[in-house]
Design an enzyme around this catalytic site. Structure first.
Site, PDB file in Angstrom:
ATOM      1  N   TRP A 102       0.822  -1.219   0.000  1.00  0.00           N
ATOM      2  CA  TRP A 102       0.000   0.000   0.000  1.00  0.00           C
ATOM      3  C   TRP A 102       0.848   1.259   0.000  1.00  0.00           C
ATOM      4  O   TRP A 102       0.498   2.251  -0.633  1.00  0.00           O
ATOM      5  CB  TRP A 102      -1.031  -0.022   1.124  1.00  0.00           C
ATOM      6  CG  TRP A 102      -2.059  -1.060   0.807  1.00  0.00           C
ATOM      7  CD1 TRP A 102      -2.230  -2.261   1.426  1.00  0.00           C
ATOM      8  CD2 TRP A 102      -3.001  -1.032  -0.288  1.00  0.00           C
ATOM      9  NE1 TRP A 102      -3.219  -2.985   0.790  1.00  0.00           N
ATOM     10  CE2 TRP A 102      -3.709  -2.255  -0.255  1.00  0.00           C
ATOM     11  CE3 TRP A 102      -3.304  -0.120  -1.291  1.00  0.00           C
ATOM     12  CZ2 TRP A 102      -4.710  -2.575  -1.185  1.00  0.00           C
ATOM     13  CZ3 TRP A 102      -4.295  -0.418  -2.220  1.00  0.00           C
ATOM     14  CH2 TRP A 102      -4.984  -1.637  -2.159  1.00  0.00           C
ATOM     15  N   ASP A 172      -1.910   6.693   6.166  1.00  0.00           N
ATOM     16  CA  ASP A 172      -2.973   5.833   5.649  1.00  0.00           C
ATOM     17  C   ASP A 172      -3.322   4.848   6.765  1.00  0.00           C
ATOM     18  O   ASP A 172      -2.553   3.944   7.070  1.00  0.00           O
ATOM     19  CB  ASP A 172      -2.466   5.091   4.404  1.00  0.00           C
ATOM     20  CG  ASP A 172      -3.514   4.138   3.829  1.00  0.00           C
ATOM     21  OD1 ASP A 172      -4.597   3.981   4.429  1.00  0.00           O
ATOM     22  OD2 ASP A 172      -3.235   3.540   2.768  1.00  0.00           O
ATOM     23  N   LYS A 196     -13.143  -1.608   6.385  1.00  0.00           N
ATOM     24  CA  LYS A 196     -12.507  -2.578   7.265  1.00  0.00           C
ATOM     25  C   LYS A 196     -13.027  -2.422   8.700  1.00  0.00           C
ATOM     26  O   LYS A 196     -13.709  -3.296   9.216  1.00  0.00           O
ATOM     27  CB  LYS A 196     -10.995  -2.452   7.197  1.00  0.00           C
ATOM     28  CG  LYS A 196     -10.478  -2.763   5.788  1.00  0.00           C
ATOM     29  CD  LYS A 196      -9.224  -2.019   5.473  1.00  0.00           C
ATOM     30  CE  LYS A 196      -8.895  -1.938   4.005  1.00  0.00           C
ATOM     31  NZ  LYS A 196      -8.962  -3.167   3.233  1.00  0.00           N
TER      32      LYS A 196
HETATM   33  N1  PMP Z   1      -4.599   1.520   1.831  1.00  0.00           N
HETATM   34  C1  PMP Z   1      -4.690   0.388   2.543  1.00  0.00           C
HETATM   35  C2  PMP Z   1      -3.816   0.224   3.747  1.00  0.00           C
HETATM   36  C3  PMP Z   1      -5.597  -0.598   2.167  1.00  0.00           C
HETATM   37  O1  PMP Z   1      -5.697  -1.726   2.877  1.00  0.00           O
HETATM   38  C4  PMP Z   1      -6.422  -0.403   1.037  1.00  0.00           C
HETATM   39  C5  PMP Z   1      -7.459  -1.395   0.596  1.00  0.00           C
HETATM   40  N2  PMP Z   1      -7.296  -2.668   0.974  1.00  0.00           N
HETATM   41  C6  PMP Z   1      -6.271   0.797   0.314  1.00  0.00           C
HETATM   42  C7  PMP Z   1      -5.366   1.734   0.753  1.00  0.00           C
HETATM   43  C8  PMP Z   1      -7.093   1.067  -0.908  1.00  0.00           C
HETATM   44  O2  PMP Z   1      -8.401   1.254  -0.566  1.00  0.00           O
HETATM   45  P1  PMP Z   1      -9.545   1.391  -1.651  1.00  0.00           P
HETATM   46  O3  PMP Z   1      -9.654   0.087  -2.358  1.00  0.00           O
HETATM   47  O4  PMP Z   1     -10.748   1.690  -0.834  1.00  0.00           O
HETATM   48  O5  PMP Z   1      -9.181   2.496  -2.555  1.00  0.00           O
END
Ligand code: PMP
Length: 359
Positions: A102, A172, A196
């Site tokens: 991420w 994040d 989540k």
């Molecule tokens: N950052 C993290 C730490 C994530 O776990 C996720 C999704 N699993 C995202 C960003 C991306 O999120 P989204 O799919 O809602 O854009």
């Protein structure tokens, strides 16, 4: 059928009382005569829902008054671009720490807007540790320092807030917000998708310090502009009303559980139980340095890959769903967010021990 536990990384299990309340209120919310889905976002009923949503989040996270709370769309992924668009504030560089999949995505997207300085990276260890913050290379001319508080895929979590040495700290927290206490006043901006720990997918929470916003250029579309959205209480256009409502129910559930302090204790106990089961076995292994193992996402690999499929099949037969690891890392992953009850983790640990005994 015995109880089913859903270990999905997101969208993930919601608290059962929340789903039941949503079911009860589906046709009519309080005495409004209508479903939340049918309400005007500017009407008096929805205004109440929106107000309670923000107030409850402010209570749960002890958000200081000089921070705006935004409820946006586009997921955390959109924030990877919105953040540099909104808070570079004339600077040309930003610092990012790379601790997993991420972080990498956030870095990739930020590069469209500025020069990214990778202050530290754990890529060499295959993202199984967090580089010592005292070794991070920070540029005092950077607009901010970004890190991923919990790497959902690699199962790596910061247990402390790193020192950003004066740079606005951006995090994040998609996969660990509301799971543990933290001092929000240490941050310039915190963001998280809701799917989540906060509700269904479709809303992204952004908490941002007043002084960082309002200086972005005209090229940022107003719906993606933090200052414009703040002025309009995140209703510059039609928000995802029903999702806001569901997030609101989850926050009320969390308050009833005793808030973040209480849920953190439970999360610690759940994670300890699962890591103990993994560490004591010779079949399962978690590759992450114990000092930064995630309390939310617990990846583990089986000593013999040929057992992956039988493991997943037997798990499902025992009511344990969504344990397959992310396609990029393989193996297994159990996501044990706030809504996962301790009995669910116990059921998983018992199953794992039994599977090891019979294989
Ligand atoms: N950052 C993290 C730490 C994530 O776990 C996720 C999704 N699993 C995202 C960003 C991306 O999120 P989204 O799919 O809602 O854009």
């Amino acid at each position: 059928m015995s109880r089913i536990y859903n270990f999905s990384a997101g969208p993930s299990a919601l608290p059962e009382p929340v789903l039941r309340q949503a079911q009860e209120e589906l046709m009519e919310w309080r005495d409004s005569g209508m479903s939340v889905m049918e309400m005007s976002h500017r009407g008096r009923f929805f205004s109440l829902i929106a107000e309670e949503l923000e107030n409850d989040l402010r209570t749960l996270l002890a958000i200081p008054d000089n921070y705006k709370v935004l409820f946006m769309q586009g997921g955390a992924t959109a924030q990877f671009s919105f953040i540099p668009q909104n808070i570079l504030n004339g600077r040309t560089r930003a610092c990012y720490v790379n601790t997993g999949a991420w972080s990498e995505k956030a870095i990739q997207d930020a590069k469209n807007y500025c020069e990214v300085i990778v202050s530290a990276s754990s890529e060499a260890s295959k993202f199984t540790n967090i580089p010592d913050p005292s070794d991070w290379v920070l540029d005092e001319q950077a607009a901010y320092l970004h890190y991923t508080a919990n790497e959902t895929i690699h199962g790596v979590e910061f247990s402390d807030i790193p020192d950003s040495v004066g740079l606005p700290l951006v995090s994040d927290m998609s996969s660990n917000i509301l799971s543990r206490k933290f001092d929000l006043s240490r941050f310039g901006l915190v963001y998280a998708g809701t799917q989540k720990n906060m509700g269904p997918a479709g809303v992204t929470v952004v908490i941002v310090r007043d002084d960082l916003i309002g200086k972005s250029g005209k090229q940022t579309p107003p719906v993606f502009n933090y200052a414009d959205q703040a002025k309009n209480h995140s209703m510059l256009n039609t928000p995802a009303t029903y999702n806001w409502y569901l997030v609101g129910l989850v926050l009320k559930w969390l308050l009833k559980q005793g808030g973040v302090d209480a849920i953190e204790q439970r999360n610690m106990a759940k994670a300890e139980l699962l890591y103990q089961t993994i560490d004591q076995s010779s079949l399962y292994r978690n590759p992450v340095d114990p000092s930064c193992r995630s309390r939310m996402n617990v990846p583990f690999i089986l000593a013999d890959q040929n057992l992956d499929k039988p493991f997943l099949a037997a798990a499902e037969a025992n009511g344990l769903f969504e344990l397959k690891g992310h396609r990029s890392v393989g193996g297994m992953r159990a996501s044990i967010y706030n809504a996962m009850p301790e009995e669910g983790v116990r059921a998983l640990c018992d199953f794992m021990a039994e599977f090891e005994r019979t294989h």
